[in-house]
Write a protein that holds these residues in place. Structure first.
Motif, PDB file in Angstrom:
ATOM      1  N   PHE A  37       0.851  -1.180   0.000  1.00 19.63           N
ATOM      2  CA  PHE A  37       0.000   0.000   0.000  1.00 19.63           C
ATOM      3  C   PHE A  37       0.893   1.239   0.000  1.00 19.63           C
ATOM      4  O   PHE A  37       2.077   1.155   0.332  1.00 19.63           O
ATOM      5  N   ARG A  38       0.312   2.354  -0.351  1.00 12.91           N
ATOM      6  CA  ARG A  38       1.055   3.595  -0.263  1.00 12.91           C
ATOM      7  C   ARG A  38       0.138   4.715   0.196  1.00 12.91           C
ATOM      8  O   ARG A  38      -1.072   4.666  -0.015  1.00 12.91           O
ATOM      9  N   GLN A  39       0.758   5.708   0.820  1.00  9.14           N
ATOM     10  CA  GLN A  39      -0.008   6.862   1.284  1.00  9.14           C
ATOM     11  C   GLN A  39       0.822   8.119   1.069  1.00  9.14           C
ATOM     12  O   GLN A  39       1.920   8.251   1.610  1.00  9.14           O
ATOM     13  N   ALA A  40       0.269   9.007   0.270  1.00  7.87           N
ATOM     14  CA  ALA A  40       0.895  10.298   0.017  1.00  7.87           C
ATOM     15  C   ALA A  40       0.304  11.323   0.982  1.00  7.87           C
ATOM     16  O   ALA A  40      -0.811  11.147   1.471  1.00  7.87           O
ATOM     17  N   PRO A  41       1.039  12.398   1.247  1.00 11.29           N
ATOM     18  CA  PRO A  41       0.524  13.426   2.185  1.00 11.29           C
ATOM     19  C   PRO A  41      -0.840  13.941   1.755  1.00 11.29           C
ATOM     20  O   PRO A  41      -1.046  14.281   0.585  1.00 11.29           O
ATOM     21  N   GLY A  42      -1.767  13.947   2.697  1.00 13.25           N
ATOM     22  CA  GLY A  42      -3.095  14.462   2.425  1.00 13.25           C
ATOM     23  C   GLY A  42      -4.001  13.537   1.631  1.00 13.25           C
ATOM     24  O   GLY A  42      -5.118  13.922   1.281  1.00 13.25           O
ATOM     25  N   LYS A  43      -3.518  12.321   1.355  1.00 13.28           N
ATOM     26  CA  LYS A  43      -4.321  11.380   0.573  1.00 13.28           C
ATOM     27  C   LYS A  43      -4.597  10.122   1.378  1.00 13.28           C
ATOM     28  O   LYS A  43      -3.904   9.820   2.349  1.00 13.28           O
ATOM     29  N   GLU A  44      -5.603   9.392   0.952  1.00 16.15           N
ATOM     30  CA  GLU A  44      -5.928   8.132   1.613  1.00 16.15           C
ATOM     31  C   GLU A  44      -4.921   7.047   1.222  1.00 16.15           C
ATOM     32  O   GLU A  44      -4.316   7.100   0.152  1.00 16.15           O
ATOM     33  N   ARG A  45      -4.788   6.072   2.103  1.00 16.44           N
ATOM     34  CA  ARG A  45      -3.944   4.921   1.793  1.00 16.44           C
ATOM     35  C   ARG A  45      -4.572   4.144   0.640  1.00 16.44           C
ATOM     36  O   ARG A  45      -5.779   3.877   0.648  1.00 16.44           O
ATOM     37  N   GLU A  46      -3.773   3.764  -0.340  1.00 17.55           N
ATOM     38  CA  GLU A  46      -4.289   3.032  -1.485  1.00 17.55           C
ATOM     39  C   GLU A  46      -3.496   1.753  -1.718  1.00 17.55           C
ATOM     40  O   GLU A  46      -2.293   1.689  -1.480  1.00 17.55           O
ATOM     41  N   GLY A  47      -4.216   0.747  -2.194  1.00 21.86           N
ATOM     42  CA  GLY A  47      -3.571  -0.512  -2.524  1.00 21.86           C
ATOM     43  C   GLY A  47      -2.779  -0.382  -3.811  1.00 21.86           C
ATOM     44  O   GLY A  47      -3.264   0.200  -4.777  1.00 21.86           O
ATOM     45  N   VAL A  48      -1.588  -0.924  -3.813  1.00 22.39           N
ATOM     46  CA  VAL A  48      -0.717  -0.873  -4.983  1.00 22.39           C
ATOM     47  C   VAL A  48      -0.653  -2.234  -5.675  1.00 22.39           C
ATOM     48  O   VAL A  48      -0.824  -2.335  -6.889  1.00 22.39           O
ATOM     49  N   SER A  49      -0.420  -3.270  -4.880  1.00 24.23           N
ATOM     50  CA  SER A  49      -0.252  -4.598  -5.456  1.00 24.23           C
ATOM     51  C   SER A  49      -0.424  -5.637  -4.361  1.00 24.23           C
ATOM     52  O   SER A  49      -0.297  -5.332  -3.172  1.00 24.23           O
ATOM     53  N   CYS A  50      -0.700  -6.861  -4.777  1.00 16.30           N
ATOM     54  CA  CYS A  50      -0.821  -7.957  -3.818  1.00 16.30           C
ATOM     55  C   CYS A  50      -0.372  -9.243  -4.488  1.00 16.30           C
ATOM     56  O   CYS A  50      -0.559  -9.420  -5.706  1.00 16.30           O
ATOM     57  N   ILE A  51       0.199 -10.146  -3.691  1.00 16.01           N
ATOM     58  CA  ILE A  51       0.619 -11.440  -4.191  1.00 16.01           C
ATOM     59  C   ILE A  51       0.092 -12.524  -3.259  1.00 16.01           C
ATOM     60  O   ILE A  51       0.128 -12.373  -2.024  1.00 16.01           O
ATOM     61  N   GLY A 101      -5.805 -13.573   2.397  1.00 13.92           N
ATOM     62  CA  GLY A 101      -6.187 -13.565   0.991  1.00 13.92           C
ATOM     63  C   GLY A 101      -6.128 -12.149   0.474  1.00 13.92           C
ATOM     64  O   GLY A 101      -6.550 -11.226   1.167  1.00 13.92           O
ATOM     65  N   CYS A 102      -5.620 -11.962  -0.731  1.00 17.32           N
ATOM     66  CA  CYS A 102      -5.435 -10.605  -1.248  1.00 17.32           C
ATOM     67  C   CYS A 102      -6.725  -9.800  -1.185  1.00 17.32           C
ATOM     68  O   CYS A 102      -7.800 -10.301  -1.514  1.00 17.32           O
ATOM     69  N   SER A 103      -6.584  -8.560  -0.801  1.00 19.35           N
ATOM     70  CA  SER A 103      -7.696  -7.638  -0.720  1.00 19.35           C
ATOM     71  C   SER A 103      -7.189  -6.237  -1.000  1.00 19.35           C
ATOM     72  O   SER A 103      -6.042  -5.908  -0.686  1.00 19.35           O
ATOM     73  N   SER A 104      -8.040  -5.414  -1.582  1.00 17.87           N
ATOM     74  CA  SER A 104      -7.661  -4.021  -1.806  1.00 17.87           C
ATOM     75  C   SER A 104      -7.982  -3.150  -0.596  1.00 17.87           C
ATOM     76  O   SER A 104      -7.621  -1.977  -0.559  1.00 17.87           O
ATOM     77  N   ARG A 105      -8.657  -3.712   0.385  1.00 13.90           N
ATOM     78  CA  ARG A 105      -9.051  -2.954   1.576  1.00 13.90           C
ATOM     79  C   ARG A 105      -7.979  -3.085   2.645  1.00 13.90           C
ATOM     80  O   ARG A 105      -7.674  -4.180   3.117  1.00 13.90           O
ATOM     81  N   TRP A 106      -7.430  -1.960   3.063  1.00 12.75           N
ATOM     82  CA  TRP A 106      -6.322  -2.008   4.008  1.00 12.75           C
ATOM     83  C   TRP A 106      -6.738  -2.611   5.336  1.00 12.75           C
ATOM     84  O   TRP A 106      -5.918  -3.244   6.024  1.00 12.75           O
ATOM     85  N   ASN A 107      -8.004  -2.477   5.727  1.00 10.57           N
ATOM     86  CA  ASN A 107      -8.399  -3.010   7.028  1.00 10.57           C
ATOM     87  C   ASN A 107      -8.638  -4.507   7.016  1.00 10.57           C
ATOM     88  O   ASN A 107      -9.024  -5.088   8.032  1.00 10.57           O
ATOM     89  N   ASP A 108      -8.406  -5.168   5.880  1.00  6.67           N
ATOM     90  CA  ASP A 108      -8.452  -6.631   5.830  1.00  6.67           C
ATOM     91  C   ASP A 108      -7.105  -7.247   6.207  1.00  6.67           C
ATOM     92  O   ASP A 108      -6.993  -8.467   6.286  1.00  6.67           O
ATOM     93  N   TYR A 109      -6.096  -6.413   6.400  1.00  9.12           N
ATOM     94  CA  TYR A 109      -4.745  -6.905   6.657  1.00  9.12           C
ATOM     95  C   TYR A 109      -4.454  -6.938   8.151  1.00  9.12           C
ATOM     96  O   TYR A 109      -4.843  -6.043   8.896  1.00  9.12           O
ATOM     97  N   ASP A 110      -3.734  -7.993   8.558  1.00 15.71           N
ATOM     98  CA  ASP A 110      -3.516  -8.230   9.981  1.00 15.71           C
ATOM     99  C   ASP A 110      -2.221  -7.637  10.516  1.00 15.71           C
ATOM    100  O   ASP A 110      -2.163  -7.202  11.666  1.00 15.71           O
TER     101      ASP A 110
END
Length: 122
Positions: A37-51, A101-110
């Motif tokens: 994931f990545r987060q730029a200043p002033g922006k929401e965290r976004e999914g970049v890639s998953c394996i 399991g891969c997810s684009s939602r950051w809150n699915d990650y442990d």
């Protein structure tokens, strides 16, 4: 202690490349899908890639398709993100995270790493 540690960030010129690493300690990544994931200043965290845990399935955000490649080496307990043709808009803090399991939602990650800064600028 379960821990993910990112490394490989830095300052790079537009068009350049970086390889990020995500190393696990205290647990095996074998059974986990790993997302970046990545987060730029002033922006929401976004999914970049998953394996997936086996490495047999990968996915990418549209903004990085064709430029970024995710891979894993379970023997080294490490996941990589190869970033080519970097653009200024790729500037952000990059995080790796583990889930079942891969997810684009950051809150699915442990589990999360502390992040590594990537700055693309001339």
């Amino acid at each position: 202690q379960l821990q993910l540690v990112e490394s490989g960030g830095g300052l790079v010129q537009p068009g350049g490349s970086l390889r990020l690493s995500c190393a696990a300690s205290g647990f095996s990544l074998d059974y986990y899908a790993i997302g970046w994931f990545r987060q730029a200043p002033g922006k929401e965290r976004e999914g970049v890639s998953c394996i997936s845990s086996s490495g047999g399935s990968t996915n990418y955000a549209d903004s990085v398709k064709g430029r970024f490649t995710i891979s894993r080496d379970n023997a080294k307990n490490t996941v990589y993100l190869q970033m080519n043709s970097l653009k200024p808009e790729d500037t952000a803090i990059y995080y790796c995270a583990a889930t079942y399991g891969c997810s684009s939602r950051w809150n699915d990650y442990d589990y999360w790493g502390q992040g590594t800064q990537v700055t693309v600028s001339s």
